[in-house]
Write an enzyme that holds these catalytic residues in place. Structure first.
Site, PDB file in Angstrom:
ATOM      1  N   CYS A  77       0.840  -1.219   0.000  1.00 16.47           N
ATOM      2  CA  CYS A  77       0.000   0.000   0.000  1.00 16.47           C
ATOM      3  C   CYS A  77       0.853   1.237   0.000  1.00 16.47           C
ATOM      4  CB  CYS A  77      -0.772   0.164   1.292  1.00 16.47           C
ATOM      5  SG  CYS A  77      -2.279  -0.650   1.448  1.00 16.47           S
ATOM      6  N   ARG A 101      18.386   2.188  -2.896  1.00 18.87           N
ATOM      7  CA  ARG A 101      17.354   3.040  -2.303  1.00 18.87           C
ATOM      8  C   ARG A 101      18.077   4.160  -1.554  1.00 18.87           C
ATOM      9  NH1 ARG A 101      12.047   1.879  -1.930  1.00 18.87           N
ATOM     10  NH2 ARG A 101      12.269  -0.370  -2.069  1.00 18.87           N
TER      11      ARG A 101
END
Lengths: 165, 177
Positions: A44, A115
């Site tokens: 999500c 990242r």
């Protein structure tokens, strides 16, 4: 990996299938560069969706957010539409990972960006950088602290009158 | 990783014994399926730990991803104005597939709230501000998705299954003694 006080390398990458976006277009504004491994992770609140919810906080500090991965421009278009993103995703696609390499955040083994976050000031100087493990979403607290620090420093310099009055 | 910022305080929604040795804080989104999955887990933890655990809930609606998340949070806060935050919180998680303005009013009616007051509070900017303030506190606290949990003010990065959370709470209890 590049770090505070390094000059942020300029670059120009596709942000849509027919438009290129250059870092120098944002000169005078603070910039958040969010390198990430790939579009479409099945969560999500993945990192790009999360930052999408936080844009108003970044904009308070005159900062623009740019997401960068090695995905192609069409993939970015689909992903951006699917997550309703309101900031550019840049395609570090060809040559693959060239911009990530300039910033020292290319994962050679897996062929994707690490990242990593960079906060760059209006002069193009990196003021903060952070490498997160691929599987951990670093959130935005470090970004906000870096932006606050830039804003405080700017305010300090603004009150110093070089003539000494 | 920053601590929970600000720390748990009198403006928070807190359930459980006031002097419970361990506090679990959740940043949640009422429309998020992961938060929906965590809801029964937390109930079970509350049953298991009884007076040793208190629960805090703060709003972290992912509004772009979940169109009803903000409205649901406002409904919970409006219910809170009539001291029914936790019952409304429960109803919202138990009806995640049916969130809508109509549904919030129906839940309010079921909870016996003063509907005129509820309607007014739903429109009150101060109520939306509390939701926004919780969201901002989450950003500052390093929230990186929903749900995000903090145990005694420190971010919990383990699994969201019952056993992982239970073990972590037991470890906190051991420290507290």
């Amino acid at each position: 990996m590049l770090t505070a006080n390094d000059q942020a390398p300029d670059f120009e990458l596709y942000s849509t299938p027919d438009q290129k976006f250059a870092l120098h277009q944002l000169k005078g504004r603070n910039v958040i560069l969010a390198f990430y491994p790939a579009d479409w992770s099945p969560v999500c609140g993945d990192q790009m969706s999360l930052y999408n919810e936080m844009l108003r906080f970044f904009r308070k500090y005159n900062a623009e957010l740019l997401g960068i991965s090695v995905d192609g421009k069409w993939c970015h278009t689909a992903y951006s539409q699917s997550r309703n993103l309101h900031f550019p995703l840049l395609a570090d696609f060809e040559p693959k990972g060239e911009v990530a390499r300039k910033y020292g955040v290319y994962d050679e083994k897996n062929g994707q960006c690490q990242r990593a976050l960079f906060v760059i000031d209006g002069e193009g100087i990196i003021r903060w950088s952070y490498l997160s493990p691929d599987s951990i979403n670093p959130g935005a607290d470090g970004i906000l602290q870096a932006l606050e620090s830039i804003t405080r420093k700017n305010e300090q310099y603004a009150t110093i009158d070089p003539s000494g009055k | 990783m920053p601590p929970l910022t600000p720390p748990v305080n009198k403006h928070d929604h807190i359930e459980g014994a006031a002097n419970a040795p361990v506090t679990l804080t959740e940043y949640g989104d009422f429309e998020c399926p992961h938060c929906g999955a965590a809801y029964p887990v937390i109930k079970k933890l509350q049953q298991h730990f009884g007076t040793q655990l208190r629960l805090v809930y703060r709003y972290f609606p992912l509004s772009d991803a979940h169109p009803h998340a903000f409205g649901a949070a406002v409904a919970a806060e409006a219910a809170g104005r009539q001291q029914q935050f936790w019952p409304m919180h429960d109803m919202l998680f138990e009806h995640q597939q049916e969130l809508s303005d109509k549904a919030y009013r129906l839940f309010a009616k079921t909870l016996g709230l003063d509907l005129a007051r509820f309607d007014a509070d739903m429109q009150d900017p101060a109520v939306a501000e509390k939701v926004d303030a919780d969201f901002e506190s989450g950003v500052r606290s390093g929230v990186n998705g929903t749900p995000s949990f903090y145990l005694d003010g420190h971010k919990y990065n383990g699994g969201y299954d019952y056993m992982s959370l239970r073990e972590a709470i037991e470890a906190q209890l051991a420290h507290a003694l």
